[in-house]
Write a protein that holds these residues in place. Structure first.
Motif, mmCIF file in Angstrom:
data_model
loop_
_atom_site.group_PDB
_atom_site.id
_atom_site.type_symbol
_atom_site.label_atom_id
_atom_site.label_comp_id
_atom_site.label_asym_id
_atom_site.label_seq_id
_atom_site.Cartn_x
_atom_site.Cartn_y
_atom_site.Cartn_z
ATOM 1 N N GLN A 169 0.981 -1.280 0.139
ATOM 2 C CA GLN A 169 -0.209 0.014 0.160
ATOM 3 C C GLN A 169 0.988 1.237 0.129
ATOM 4 O O GLN A 169 0.596 2.261 -0.663
ATOM 5 N N LEU A 170 1.993 1.235 0.743
ATOM 6 C CA LEU A 170 2.827 2.365 0.839
ATOM 7 C C LEU A 170 3.327 2.605 -0.620
ATOM 8 O O LEU A 170 3.574 3.644 -1.022
ATOM 9 N N ALA A 171 3.779 1.651 -1.330
ATOM 10 C CA ALA A 171 4.344 1.574 -2.893
ATOM 11 C C ALA A 171 3.273 2.056 -3.584
ATOM 12 O O ALA A 171 3.697 3.251 -4.519
ATOM 13 N N VAL A 172 2.274 1.603 -3.802
ATOM 14 C CA VAL A 172 0.922 2.276 -4.441
ATOM 15 C C VAL A 172 0.739 3.616 -4.216
ATOM 16 O O VAL A 172 0.585 4.265 -5.123
ATOM 17 N N ASP A 173 0.494 3.950 -3.036
ATOM 18 C CA ASP A 173 0.344 5.319 -2.521
ATOM 19 C C ASP A 173 1.323 6.184 -3.230
ATOM 20 O O ASP A 173 0.999 7.292 -3.344
ATOM 21 N N ALA A 174 2.672 5.874 -3.349
ATOM 22 C CA ALA A 174 3.917 6.790 -3.527
ATOM 23 C C ALA A 174 3.683 6.708 -5.286
ATOM 24 O O ALA A 174 4.555 7.519 -5.848
ATOM 25 N N GLY A 175 2.874 6.093 -5.790
ATOM 26 C CA GLY A 175 2.702 5.983 -7.254
ATOM 27 C C GLY A 175 3.606 5.023 -8.128
ATOM 28 O O GLY A 175 3.785 5.143 -9.356
ATOM 29 N N ALA A 176 4.205 3.863 -7.174
ATOM 30 C CA ALA A 176 4.922 2.774 -7.758
ATOM 31 C C ALA A 176 3.958 1.763 -8.800
ATOM 32 O O ALA A 176 2.878 1.650 -8.564
ATOM 33 N N ASN A 177 4.878 1.518 -9.752
ATOM 34 C CA ASN A 177 4.414 0.043 -10.208
ATOM 35 C C ASN A 177 4.805 -1.113 -9.378
ATOM 36 O O ASN A 177 5.804 -1.225 -9.226
ATOM 37 N N VAL A 178 3.705 -2.021 -9.121
ATOM 38 C CA VAL A 178 4.459 -2.976 -8.210
ATOM 39 C C VAL A 178 4.534 -4.274 -8.888
ATOM 40 O O VAL A 178 3.322 -4.734 -9.554
ATOM 41 N N GLU A 179 5.332 -5.043 -8.752
ATOM 42 C CA GLU A 179 5.667 -6.328 -8.960
ATOM 43 C C GLU A 179 5.145 -7.634 -7.937
ATOM 44 O O GLU A 179 5.953 -7.193 -6.811
ATOM 45 N N ALA A 180 4.259 -8.196 -8.225
ATOM 46 C CA ALA A 180 3.927 -8.972 -7.000
ATOM 47 C C ALA A 180 5.019 -10.169 -7.071
ATOM 48 O O ALA A 180 5.460 -10.915 -7.780
ATOM 49 N N VAL A 181 5.249 -10.384 -5.570
ATOM 50 C CA VAL A 181 6.134 -11.295 -4.983
ATOM 51 C C VAL A 181 5.554 -12.119 -3.672
ATOM 52 O O VAL A 181 4.490 -11.532 -3.105
ATOM 53 N N GLU A 182 6.141 -13.251 -3.234
ATOM 54 C CA GLU A 182 5.752 -13.729 -2.168
ATOM 55 C C GLU A 182 6.147 -13.090 -0.825
ATOM 56 O O GLU A 182 5.358 -13.244 0.276
ATOM 57 N N GLY A 183 7.397 -12.453 -0.934
ATOM 58 C CA GLY A 183 7.980 -11.859 0.320
ATOM 59 C C GLY A 183 9.207 -11.337 -0.067
ATOM 60 O O GLY A 183 9.825 -11.030 -1.107
ATOM 61 N N TRP A 184 10.093 -10.979 1.088
ATOM 62 C CA TRP A 184 11.179 -10.282 1.055
ATOM 63 C C TRP A 184 12.390 -11.201 0.236
ATOM 64 O O TRP A 184 13.109 -10.249 -0.502
ATOM 65 N N ALA A 185 12.453 -12.226 0.379
ATOM 66 C CA ALA A 185 13.544 -12.949 -0.260
ATOM 67 C C ALA A 185 13.229 -12.937 -1.814
ATOM 68 O O ALA A 185 14.417 -12.447 -2.729
ATOM 69 N N GLN A 186 12.256 -13.266 -2.277
ATOM 70 C CA GLN A 186 12.112 -12.986 -3.802
ATOM 71 C C GLN A 186 12.121 -11.432 -4.345
ATOM 72 O O GLN A 186 12.556 -10.921 -4.993
ATOM 73 N N ALA A 187 11.698 -10.381 -3.311
ATOM 74 C CA ALA A 187 11.885 -8.932 -3.734
ATOM 75 C C ALA A 187 13.266 -8.520 -3.734
ATOM 76 O O ALA A 187 13.576 -7.928 -4.568
ATOM 77 N N VAL A 188 13.894 -8.764 -2.859
ATOM 78 C CA VAL A 188 15.512 -8.510 -2.617
ATOM 79 C C VAL A 188 16.140 -9.324 -3.969
ATOM 80 O O VAL A 188 17.089 -8.554 -4.312
ATOM 81 N N ALA A 189 15.813 -10.415 -4.319
ATOM 82 C CA ALA A 189 16.319 -10.928 -5.394
ATOM 83 C C ALA A 189 16.055 -10.414 -6.667
ATOM 84 O O ALA A 189 17.267 -10.230 -7.366
ATOM 85 N N LEU A 190 14.849 -9.797 -6.929
ATOM 86 C CA LEU A 190 14.482 -9.241 -8.183
ATOM 87 C C LEU A 190 15.424 -7.762 -8.023
ATOM 88 O O LEU A 190 15.747 -7.070 -9.188
ATOM 89 N N LEU A 191 15.295 -7.135 -6.842
ATOM 90 C CA LEU A 191 16.301 -5.719 -6.790
ATOM 91 C C LEU A 191 17.708 -6.017 -6.985
ATOM 92 O O LEU A 191 18.072 -5.227 -7.745
ATOM 93 N N GLU A 192 18.411 -6.860 -6.693
ATOM 94 C CA GLU A 192 19.640 -7.163 -6.968
ATOM 95 C C GLU A 192 19.900 -7.550 -8.455
ATOM 96 O O GLU A 192 21.147 -7.430 -9.082
ATOM 97 N N GLN A 193 18.950 -8.269 -8.932
ATOM 98 C CA GLN A 193 19.104 -8.528 -10.370
ATOM 99 C C GLN A 193 18.899 -7.461 -11.275
ATOM 100 O O GLN A 193 18.873 -7.434 -12.595
ATOM 101 N N GLY A 194 18.231 -6.345 -10.627
ATOM 102 C CA GLY A 194 18.047 -5.152 -11.371
ATOM 103 C C GLY A 194 16.877 -5.143 -12.182
ATOM 104 O O GLY A 194 16.454 -4.057 -13.076
#
Length: 271
Positions: A169-194
């Motif tokens: 909700q914080l990301a959406v409220d800020a106007g971000a496009n959200v890629e759905a993930v199951e949790g932190w581990a998947q999110a940080v992996a996508l981030l580190e992969q660029g």
């Protein structure tokens, strides 16, 4: 710190309860046991047992040691300490985040211990204990990325978030496009992969990740005011909430909450 024993089967407890009831029936109108009275007052799912919903996949709060070992974590030990104070056994029910509130609504659990943040929407539907974690939400980016320095800078960017979390909700409220993930581990992996620009999560999750992965090239770009997380209950559990608040107050006074914070985060995170 000692822990309340984990319960995998209640057959022995049930048999003992039957024996107690039989004895009581043979006596001349003896009153019900105090334990039964407590169970009735608390409205527990299982007599003598605190049934706790938790993910088991959200380190350092609730996870399996080594990936497949014992269920451990900050929230797990908080729940164990509370159950011990109340003189109850404890049984954890590992449940995916997306189903955890539905399980509470259906009466499958007595309480959720999973870093549930208190917010106005949730307060309309649930009761909360005294908070046991106080921490801000943060925008995490790859080290050296200076295109994001505030939540406002997330507008038009892509973040990775669990769709049912506060962070989504914080990301959406800020106007971000959200890629759905199951949790932190998947999110940080996508981030580190660029593959995404950022992820929003709890600062303690980020700090724990750095502790476990000291070579990670990540940075905090922005953070919110601190939010509070608490044990979460159905609206009819007022007596249980009161008893658990008293237990948490004792644990705070005895230094147990501070001790658990030091163990998992290097500091007291309960206030």
């Amino acid at each position: 710190m000692s822990r309340a024993p984990r319960v995998r089967t209640l057959l022995g407890l049930a048999a003992a309860s039957v024996a107690v009831v039989a004895l009581a029936a043979c006596s001349s109108g003896a009153p019900a046991s105090s334990e039964a009275a407590v169970d009735d007052e608390y409205g527990l799912v299982k007599a003598g047992t605190l049934t706790v919903a938790t993910e088991g996949t959200y380190p350092p709060f609730t996870y399996h040691e080594g990936g497949a070992g014992e269920l451990v974590g900050y929230d797990v030990e908080i729940a164990e300490a509370v159950a011990e104070k109340l003189g109850l056994e404890i049984q954890f029910e590992e449940t995916q985040w997306d189903a955890i509130f539905a399980g509470l609504d259906a009466g499958r659990f007595d309480v959720i211990a999973n870093q549930v943040s208190i917010n106005p929407d949730r307060e309309e539907s649930y009761l909360f204990s005294t908070p046991y974690t106080v921490s801000p939400s943060v925008v995490v980016v790859n080290e050296g990325d200076d295109s994001i320095s505030s939540f406002e800078d997330l507008k038009g960017k892509t973040t990775a978030q669990s769709l049912t979390s506060n962070f989504y909700q914080l990301a959406v409220d800020a106007g971000a496009n959200v890629e759905a993930v199951e949790g932190w581990a998947q999110a940080v992996a996508l981030l580190e992969q660029g593959r995404v620009d950022a992820t929003v999560n709890d600062k303690l999750t980020y700090l724990d990740y750095l502790k476990q992965t000291p070579d990670a090239k990540l940075a905090v770009a922005a953070e919110t005011d601190p939010s509070e997380s608490a044990l979460t209950f159905a609206k009819d559990k007022t007596a249980l909430v009161k008893a658990i608040d008293e237990a948490l107050a004792e644990l705070r006074e005895e230094g147990v909450l501070a001790e658990l914070g030091e163990k998992y985060f290097g500091e007291d995170v309960s206030q």
